[in-house]
Design an enzyme around this catalytic site. Sequence first.
Site, PDB file in Angstrom:
ATOM      1  N   ASP A  79      -2.619  -6.959 -11.128  1.00 22.35           N
ATOM      2  CA  ASP A  79      -2.283  -7.020 -11.756  1.00 22.35           C
ATOM      3  C   ASP A  79      -2.269  -8.361 -13.102  1.00 22.35           C
ATOM      4  O   ASP A  79      -0.927  -8.209 -13.642  1.00 22.35           O
ATOM      5  CB  ASP A  79      -0.596  -7.064 -11.328  1.00 22.35           C
ATOM      6  N   ARG A 109      -2.293   5.858  -5.814  1.00 22.93           N
ATOM      7  CA  ARG A 109      -1.514   5.580  -4.616  1.00 22.93           C
ATOM      8  C   ARG A 109      -1.192   6.111  -2.994  1.00 22.93           C
ATOM      9  O   ARG A 109      -0.101   6.543  -3.135  1.00 22.93           O
ATOM     10  CB  ARG A 109       0.133   4.766  -5.476  1.00 22.93           C
ATOM     11  N   PRO A 110      -1.904   6.256  -2.317  1.00 23.81           N
ATOM     12  CA  PRO A 110      -1.883   6.497  -1.252  1.00 23.81           C
ATOM     13  C   PRO A 110      -0.542   5.399  -0.100  1.00 23.81           C
ATOM     14  O   PRO A 110      -0.363   5.197  -0.781  1.00 23.81           O
ATOM     15  CB  PRO A 110      -3.342   7.011  -0.477  1.00 23.81           C
ATOM     16  N   ILE A 111      -0.508   6.417   0.606  1.00 25.32           N
ATOM     17  CA  ILE A 111       0.927   5.612   1.553  1.00 25.32           C
ATOM     18  C   ILE A 111      -0.272   5.533   3.022  1.00 25.32           C
ATOM     19  O   ILE A 111       0.765   5.241   4.325  1.00 25.32           O
ATOM     20  CB  ILE A 111       1.876   5.191   1.395  1.00 25.32           C
ATOM     21  N   ARG A 162       7.952   3.118  -7.210  1.00 20.59           N
ATOM     22  CA  ARG A 162       6.947   3.332  -5.878  1.00 20.59           C
ATOM     23  C   ARG A 162       6.959   1.709  -4.894  1.00 20.59           C
ATOM     24  O   ARG A 162       7.254   2.610  -3.548  1.00 20.59           O
ATOM     25  CB  ARG A 162       5.340   3.123  -6.739  1.00 20.59           C
ATOM     26  N   ARG A 203      10.877  -3.050 -16.884  1.00 21.80           N
ATOM     27  CA  ARG A 203      10.387  -3.568 -14.914  1.00 21.80           C
ATOM     28  C   ARG A 203       9.939  -4.207 -14.445  1.00 21.80           C
ATOM     29  O   ARG A 203      11.081  -4.162 -13.299  1.00 21.80           O
ATOM     30  CB  ARG A 203       9.267  -1.997 -14.740  1.00 21.80           C
ATOM     31  N   CYS A 206       1.125   6.641  -9.597  1.00 22.06           N
ATOM     32  CA  CYS A 206       1.585   6.810 -10.594  1.00 22.06           C
ATOM     33  C   CYS A 206       0.509   6.784 -11.570  1.00 22.06           C
ATOM     34  O   CYS A 206      -1.265   6.956 -10.994  1.00 22.06           O
ATOM     35  CB  CYS A 206       2.510   5.825 -10.985  1.00 22.06           C
ATOM     36  N   LYS A 220       9.136 -10.538  -8.628  1.00 25.07           N
ATOM     37  CA  LYS A 220       9.566  -8.935  -8.877  1.00 25.07           C
ATOM     38  C   LYS A 220       8.759  -8.538  -7.340  1.00 25.07           C
ATOM     39  O   LYS A 220       9.640  -7.833  -6.337  1.00 25.07           O
ATOM     40  CB  LYS A 220       9.165  -8.134  -9.726  1.00 25.07           C
ATOM     41  N   ASN A 221       7.284  -8.407  -7.019  1.00 26.02           N
ATOM     42  CA  ASN A 221       7.054  -8.367  -6.258  1.00 26.02           C
ATOM     43  C   ASN A 221       7.513  -9.286  -4.335  1.00 26.02           C
ATOM     44  O   ASN A 221       6.656  -8.386  -3.329  1.00 26.02           O
ATOM     45  CB  ASN A 221       5.368  -8.005  -6.474  1.00 26.02           C
ATOM     46  N   LEU A 252      -1.772   4.062   5.027  1.00 31.18           N
ATOM     47  CA  LEU A 252      -2.465   2.715   5.893  1.00 31.18           C
ATOM     48  C   LEU A 252      -0.763   2.443   6.127  1.00 31.18           C
ATOM     49  O   LEU A 252      -0.848   2.465   7.443  1.00 31.18           O
ATOM     50  CB  LEU A 252      -2.966   1.314   5.265  1.00 31.18           C
TER      51      LEU A 252
HETATM   52  N1  EPU Z   1      -4.110   1.939  -0.166  1.00 32.62           N
HETATM   53  C1  EPU Z   1      -4.379   3.233   0.488  1.00 32.62           C
HETATM   54  N2  EPU Z   1      -3.738   3.490   1.246  1.00 32.62           N
HETATM   55  C2  EPU Z   1      -2.835   2.765   1.327  1.00 32.62           C
HETATM   56  C3  EPU Z   1      -2.236   1.892   0.891  1.00 32.62           C
HETATM   57  C4  EPU Z   1      -2.564   1.368  -0.594  1.00 32.62           C
HETATM   58  O1  EPU Z   1      -5.591   3.035   0.102  1.00 32.62           O
HETATM   59  O2  EPU Z   1      -1.769   3.210   2.538  1.00 32.62           O
HETATM   60  C5  EPU Z   1      -5.023   1.385  -1.683  1.00 32.62           C
HETATM   61  C6  EPU Z   1      -4.315   1.345  -3.048  1.00 32.62           C
HETATM   62  O3  EPU Z   1      -4.232   2.283  -3.578  1.00 32.62           O
HETATM   63  C7  EPU Z   1      -5.319   0.135  -3.737  1.00 32.62           C
HETATM   64  C8  EPU Z   1      -5.098  -0.826  -2.533  1.00 32.62           C
HETATM   65  O4  EPU Z   1      -4.956   0.228  -1.368  1.00 32.62           O
HETATM   66  O5  EPU Z   1      -6.842   1.151  -4.207  1.00 32.62           O
HETATM   67  C9  EPU Z   1      -4.247  -1.567  -3.509  1.00 32.62           C
HETATM   68  O6  EPU Z   1      -2.863  -1.046  -2.777  1.00 32.62           O
HETATM   69  P1  EPU Z   1      -1.506  -2.218  -2.371  1.00 32.62           P
HETATM   70  O7  EPU Z   1      -0.907  -1.227  -1.299  1.00 32.62           O
HETATM   71  O8  EPU Z   1      -2.148  -3.230  -2.090  1.00 32.62           O
HETATM   72  O9  EPU Z   1      -0.641  -2.054  -3.514  1.00 32.62           O
HETATM   73  P2  EPU Z   1       1.006  -2.064  -3.435  1.00 32.62           P
HETATM   74  O10 EPU Z   1       1.009  -2.492  -2.039  1.00 32.62           O
HETATM   75  O11 EPU Z   1       1.784  -0.361  -3.550  1.00 32.62           O
HETATM   76  C10 EPU Z   1       0.960  -4.112  -4.471  1.00 32.62           C
HETATM   77  C11 EPU Z   1       2.486  -4.353  -5.905  1.00 32.62           C
HETATM   78  C12 EPU Z   1       1.419  -4.444  -6.790  1.00 32.62           C
HETATM   79  C13 EPU Z   1       0.121  -4.596  -7.629  1.00 32.62           C
HETATM   80  C14 EPU Z   1      -0.229  -4.124  -5.908  1.00 32.62           C
HETATM   81  C15 EPU Z   1      -2.158  -5.293  -5.336  1.00 32.62           C
HETATM   82  C16 EPU Z   1       3.980  -4.710  -5.233  1.00 32.62           C
HETATM   83  C17 EPU Z   1       5.836  -3.701  -5.787  1.00 32.62           C
HETATM   84  N3  EPU Z   1       3.948  -3.592  -5.916  1.00 32.62           N
HETATM   85  O12 EPU Z   1       2.066  -2.775  -4.567  1.00 32.62           O
HETATM   86  O13 EPU Z   1       2.118  -3.856  -8.583  1.00 32.62           O
HETATM   87  O14 EPU Z   1      -0.640  -4.271  -8.462  1.00 32.62           O
HETATM   88  O15 EPU Z   1       0.198  -4.608  -4.114  1.00 32.62           O
HETATM   89  O16 EPU Z   1      -1.759  -6.495  -5.387  1.00 32.62           O
HETATM   90  O17 EPU Z   1       4.513  -4.715  -4.519  1.00 32.62           O
HETATM   91  C18 EPU Z   1       2.907  -4.374 -10.105  1.00 32.62           C
HETATM   92  O18 EPU Z   1       3.599  -5.881 -10.356  1.00 32.62           O
HETATM   93  O19 EPU Z   1       2.520  -3.828 -12.004  1.00 32.62           O
HETATM   94  C19 EPU Z   1       2.002  -4.063  -9.370  1.00 32.62           C
HETATM   95  C20 EPU Z   1       1.824  -3.024 -10.027  1.00 32.62           C
END
Ligand code: EPU
Length: 420
Positions: free
Chosen positions: A306, A120-122, A91, A398, A115, A22-23, A124
């Site tokens: 995960d 889940r900030p963005i 998300r 999902r 969530c 999925k990811n 970065l």
């Molecule tokens: N973070 C920041 N700033 C950002 C982005 C992330 O501080 O701009 C922090 C997050 O808060 C977290 C860490 O960095 O503490 C890692 O977050 P990441 O950005 O890697 O997560 P993501 O890319 O949003 C994906 C998967 C998640 C999985 C995470 C970590 C997808 C669609 N989602 O999320 O999958 O847990 O990487 O491996 O690829 C799931 O499948 O159940 C799921 C939640």
Amino acid sequence: MDSFLIKGGVPLRGTVEISGSKNAALPILAATLLTDEPCVIRRVPDLSDTRFMVKILESLGATAKFENGTVTVHAKKIKGYADYDLVRKMRGSICIAGPLLGRLKKARISLPGGCIIGARPINLHLKGFQALGCKIKIEGGYIDATAKKITGNSMFLGGRAGPTVLGTANIMMAAALGDGITVIESAACEPEVVDVANFLNAMGAKISGVGSPTITIEGVKKLHGAEHEVIPDRIEAATFLIAAGATNGEITVKGARAEHLRAVIDKLGEAGVSVERNGADLIARRKGKLKPVDITTLPYSGFPTDVQAQMMALLVLAKGISIITERIFESRFMHVSELARLGADIEIEGPSAIVKGGKPLSGAPVMASDLRASAALVIAGMAAKGTTQVNRIYHLDRGYEKMDEKLKKLGARIQRVEEK
Ligand code: EPU
């Protein structure tokens, strides 16, 4: 809302085939926006999240067909504006920002929000886009990003919890059609990021260093259509390996990649669940009594966040104390109180859950709170005495393709109860 009715106590036995990741599929589907030529993506898991991503692509102007695990997308002409209602529901849809910026040099997307598993900030993602020369405005809940051109640059994308998976994918996708060279330091090393890069390279991108913390992207003028097969879902595979251990069964997992599962296989071994390779298959079986294990979730190649909930469901059955520390998402312990309803004894101490394992579990109605928590409750339900009803199973739908059907084939007494 559908639920699962599970009668516990049956050891799982047989063979299960792993679906596409999925990811990996979500950002790969988004990447099809980078070209005006058709793309064919195979082994896409049929899930509400992937269906949803296809809907987003269509709402941006692409034509798309999802049939028998293959998605064909043709983004001949697209717009840079994604509807609030679509993006806010998933998300992962933030990963359309990179392709829109790469292709159109503009993107207007609603802020995804937090969530249940954490803030889940963005920040970065935005830092990376800015480094590429984008101007970012946040207004009325929307991110408005524009650029005259995407300019290659060096950037450090490490955050408070380490690298970002979708952030790395987003920057690779935007920079693929940029001018000059982009270097991402502290890039995410997850196999899903590697898979996205492989697809981009098949489209004509020049990306190297993937799978390491330094990724280099040499911008190209145009990307063309390509075909790609998504990698197997390592999280789904891990979930089945754990389920074999928790039910004292023996499962052959087909199509998983052991090299993506090293941390999970290692910890399962410590806990008393052996995972052996047999050609391309993995065979999981319990070796004697389960043992307590300490786990800390980390970016790849550490133990994946995960899989934390599912592993907790296993460790609840191991006599003794296991300490599970969550380092990626601060509130990813919603499953703890639901596991307690089945008889588990777990205390939360800051980022750690202290599991006092070995108490017998007995079935009860429980509520799924997020995708992986749902999987943990299904595992615990299968290991518990009596009947467990896991409510709100839409969370599980999902991210797990036909989980109930796959478990049934392994002998589980599981039934989907559809709410009319
Ligand atoms: N973070 C920041 N700033 C950002 C982005 C992330 O501080 O701009 C922090 C997050 O808060 C977290 C860490 O960095 O503490 C890692 O977050 P990441 O950005 O890697 O997560 P993501 O890319 O949003 C994906 C998967 C998640 C999985 C995470 C970590 C997808 C669609 N989602 O999320 O999958 O847990 O990487 O491996 O690829 C799931 O499948 O159940 C799921 C939640």
